[in-house]
Scaffold this active site. Structure first.
Site, short mmCIF file in Angstrom:
data_model
loop_
_atom_site.label_atom_id
_atom_site.label_comp_id
_atom_site.label_asym_id
_atom_site.label_seq_id
_atom_site.Cartn_x
_atom_site.Cartn_y
_atom_site.Cartn_z
N LYS A 97 -2.83 5.49 -14.09
CA LYS A 97 -4.42 5.49 -14.19
C LYS A 97 -4.98 6.62 -13.17
O LYS A 97 -5.15 6.32 -12.21
CB LYS A 97 -5.16 4.22 -14.46
CG LYS A 97 -4.75 3.49 -15.49
CD LYS A 97 -5.89 2.36 -15.41
CE LYS A 97 -5.04 1.21 -14.76
NZ LYS A 97 -5.84 0.13 -14.81
N MET A 149 -11.66 2.09 -3.78
CA MET A 149 -12.30 3.08 -4.63
C MET A 149 -13.53 3.44 -4.19
O MET A 149 -14.36 3.76 -5.21
CB MET A 149 -12.45 2.26 -6.10
CG MET A 149 -11.16 1.73 -6.57
SD MET A 149 -11.27 0.71 -7.72
CE MET A 149 -11.60 -0.93 -7.26
N GLY A 179 -0.54 -2.71 -3.82
CA GLY A 179 -1.22 -3.52 -2.89
C GLY A 179 -0.96 -4.94 -3.56
O GLY A 179 0.06 -5.39 -3.63
N ALA A 233 -4.21 -2.96 0.40
CA ALA A 233 -4.52 -1.71 1.15
C ALA A 233 -5.33 -1.97 2.39
O ALA A 233 -5.28 -1.20 3.33
CB ALA A 233 -5.39 -0.79 0.14
N PRO A 240 0.79 -1.36 0.04
CA PRO A 240 -0.14 0.00 -0.26
C PRO A 240 0.69 1.28 -0.06
O PRO A 240 0.06 2.36 -0.24
CB PRO A 240 -1.01 -0.11 1.24
CG PRO A 240 0.04 -1.15 2.13
CD PRO A 240 0.94 -1.77 1.39
N ASP A 285 2.19 2.21 -11.96
CA ASP A 285 1.24 3.20 -12.09
C ASP A 285 1.38 3.94 -10.81
O ASP A 285 1.90 3.90 -9.83
CB ASP A 285 -0.30 2.44 -12.31
CG ASP A 285 -0.51 1.51 -11.39
OD1 ASP A 285 -0.29 1.51 -10.13
OD2 ASP A 285 -0.93 0.29 -11.81
N1 SAH Z 1 -4.75 -4.05 -5.60
C1 SAH Z 1 -4.93 -2.93 -4.57
C2 SAH Z 1 -6.12 -2.01 -4.91
C3 SAH Z 1 -6.20 -1.39 -6.19
S1 SAH Z 1 -7.82 -0.54 -6.32
C4 SAH Z 1 -4.72 -3.57 -3.52
O1 SAH Z 1 -4.57 -4.55 -3.03
O2 SAH Z 1 -4.71 -2.59 -2.36
C5 SAH Z 1 -7.56 1.06 -5.73
C6 SAH Z 1 -8.00 1.26 -4.52
O3 SAH Z 1 -7.13 0.71 -3.48
C7 SAH Z 1 -7.98 2.66 -4.17
O4 SAH Z 1 -8.94 3.30 -4.73
C8 SAH Z 1 -8.23 2.65 -2.72
O5 SAH Z 1 -9.52 2.37 -2.15
C9 SAH Z 1 -7.29 1.61 -2.21
N2 SAH Z 1 -5.85 1.86 -1.90
C10 SAH Z 1 -4.64 1.56 -2.63
N3 SAH Z 1 -3.70 2.05 -1.51
C11 SAH Z 1 -4.15 2.53 -0.67
C12 SAH Z 1 -3.59 3.36 0.40
N4 SAH Z 1 -2.47 3.34 0.61
N5 SAH Z 1 -4.56 3.93 1.22
C13 SAH Z 1 -5.68 3.83 1.05
N6 SAH Z 1 -6.54 3.08 0.04
C14 SAH Z 1 -5.68 2.44 -0.73
#
Ligand code: SAH
Length: 465
Positions: free
Chosen positions: A273, A386, A305, A335, A228, A251
């Site tokens: 994106k 999201m 993530g 995340a 994250p 990204d």
């Molecule tokens: N594959 C990623 C998620 C991608 S979708 C994962 O497993 O975390 C993108 C969403 O992930 C963002 O809109 C947010 O809701 C969340 N996200 C990713 N990194 C974050 C962070 N550091 N803090 C809070 N939300 C995060």
């Protein structure tokens, strides 16, 4: 150089340990690992040593040390807390040129024992010449994290193929190049991922490939979950692959600090994106990965993530499979896990929540395609990825489907990074909070009773305050 590093073959050789305490036990353990025949001279033995004695792993002589005891030994270690005995062992051994180590007394040692990382048959040994054992241990832990635990298996597999590779490539340079390709290529990665028999087939195929194809580099894609944000949350495997990649495709979600850890001279390609502003369409990313791999590059596709949680990792792999490009997926901390730990909000809890659901709060044409009744269940935590733009919809729908308007809710901005901020409220109050505050993406939404626990468990903000 004060000491010459050597690796001694002690298999079935007679070795002597003087002393039966904890330190002597540690040294004995190493000698036994090296298949030495160990005799221990000591008035009494530690529990562990007594067990080894009972199972026939060592010989014990319950008496005082005398100079003749060193006769015929390949190696002698003194590990008593009696200085006079230690000195006597040193004197007896050096008189007949037998290597001797006196624990914690470098002046009485003709050899010293390094800190080791054991991936047998691969062994890394670190010594500071006795200057700083703590530093040696720190270096060792860094090596521990750098050397995949499967190196031992990889080395053994290499040994199995050695003769055949020799027969196939009579020129030593060709042989070296072949092994470099194997040890840095897909076969090695297969071993690291526990797919040993696939790796053997891969080596077999490379061995049988015609000369013209030998020099060809075969590219590969690593689909890596970068966590994250906090670079400390990368896995060892992620870091290792990042450091051997030729190209890094990343990204917006991947933090700069993480990208900085990739190999310095690797090419970096941004395919970020922005919401509602797709910089590079997914389709093009998929084909970009294929093209780079087919150029023979090791491609690191870094995803925020975990690649398989709202990461479209599945689609990227689909294209790779269709095009016959080899790949591996490296899981990352999603995340929800990062935000949860760094805010002190456990996602499940014996008293409050027995299940947790990860849902997407992404709006499509102003709507959210979600099974709301499935979400509104007792003792369940909801995590929305999201969900910032759709936060009003989320709150409204959950209330409309029967959740209490007082249900606690948290919104975590940029979790695990220095810009992490936590906003807590309820289903009723959160839309106003979001309107009032200037909130930066990415944010994660957590709904459930567990949110209340954060005040008690939030070490992160407290430790920063
Ligand atoms: N594959 C990623 C998620 C991608 S979708 C994962 O497993 O975390 C993108 C969403 O992930 C963002 O809109 C947010 O809701 C969340 N996200 C990713 N990194 C974050 C962070 N550091 N803090 C809070 N939300 C995060």
């Amino acid at each position: 150089m004060d000491f010459l590093p050597v690796f001694m073959n002690l298999q079935q050789r007679d070795c002597l340990i003087v002393g039966g305490g904890e330190v002597a036990t540690r040294k004995t353990s190493l000698l036994l690992d090296a298949h030495a025949k160990v005799t221990v001279i000591a008035p009494s033995l530690s529990d562990t040593m007594a067990e080894w004695l009972a199972t026939g792993k060592l010989t014990h002589e319950q008496r005082d040390f005398s100079a003749q005891d060193v006769q015929g030994k390949s190696l002698v270690i003194a590990a008593t807390d009696d200085e006079a005995v230690n000195l006597a062992v040193h004197t007896a051994a050096t008189a007949v040129n037998i290597p001797v180590n006196v624990v914690d007394n470098p002046d009485l040692c003709t050899f010293i024992m390094p800190s080791i990382v054991d991936r047998s048959p691969v062994i890394a040994a670190i010594s500071t010449g006795g200057a700083s054992p703590v530093l040696a241990r720190m270096i060792r832990s860094r090596l521990e994290s750098l050397l995949p635990s499967a190196y031992g298996r990889l080395a053994r597999m290499t040994a199995d193929f050695r003769e055949r590779v020799k027969a196939r490539f009579s020129n030593p340079t060709d042989r070296r190049l072949f092994w470099e390709r194997v040890l840095q290529g897909p076969a090695a990665e297969m071993v690291f991922a526990g797919r040993d028999s696939d790796a053997e087939i891969e080596i077999e195929n490379s061995l049988n490939a015609p000369d013209a194809e030998q020099a060809e580099n075969i590219g590969e894609v690593y689909l890596i979950g970068a966590g994250p944000g906090d670079p400390d949350l990368l896995t060892f495997r992620a870091l290792r692959l990042m450091q051997q990649a030729d190209v890094v495709v990343h990204d917006r979600l991947v933090s700069q600090q993480v990208i900085d850890l990739a190999r310095r001279d690797a090419e970096r390609i941004y395919v970020g994106k922005e919401r509602a502003n797709h910089a590079v369409p997914q389709e093009d990313i998929n084909h970009l990965l294929v093209r780079l791999a087919k150029e023979g590059k090791r491609v690191c596709r870094l995803k925020g993530g975990d690649p398989f949680i709202f990461g479209r990792g599945g689609e990227e792999i689909d294209t790779l499979v269709e095009e016959g490009v080899s790949f591996q997926v490296v899981p990352g901390i999603t995340a929800a896990s990062g935000a949860s730990s760094y805010t002190g909000i456990p996602l499940t809890h014996r008293d409050y929540s027995q299940s947790v659901v990860f849902a997407t709060g992404h709006l499509k044409n102003g709507m959210m395609d979600i099974n709301w009744p499935g979400l509104v269940q007792p003792n369940q935590t909801l995590v929305f990825y999201m969900g910032l733009v759709g936060v009003k919809t989320i709150c409204k729908e959950l209330i409309a489907h029967g959740m209490s308007k007082d249900m606690p809710m948290a919104l975590v901005q940029k979790a695990t990074t220095p810009e992490q901020r936590l906003f807590t409220g309820t289903l009723e109050s959160m839309p106003d909070i979001v309107e009032r505050e200037e909130i930066k993406a990415p944010t994660l939404i957590i709904v459930g009773e567990v949110v209340k626990l954060h005040e008690k468990l939030n070490w992160y903000n407290e430790s920063k305050a």
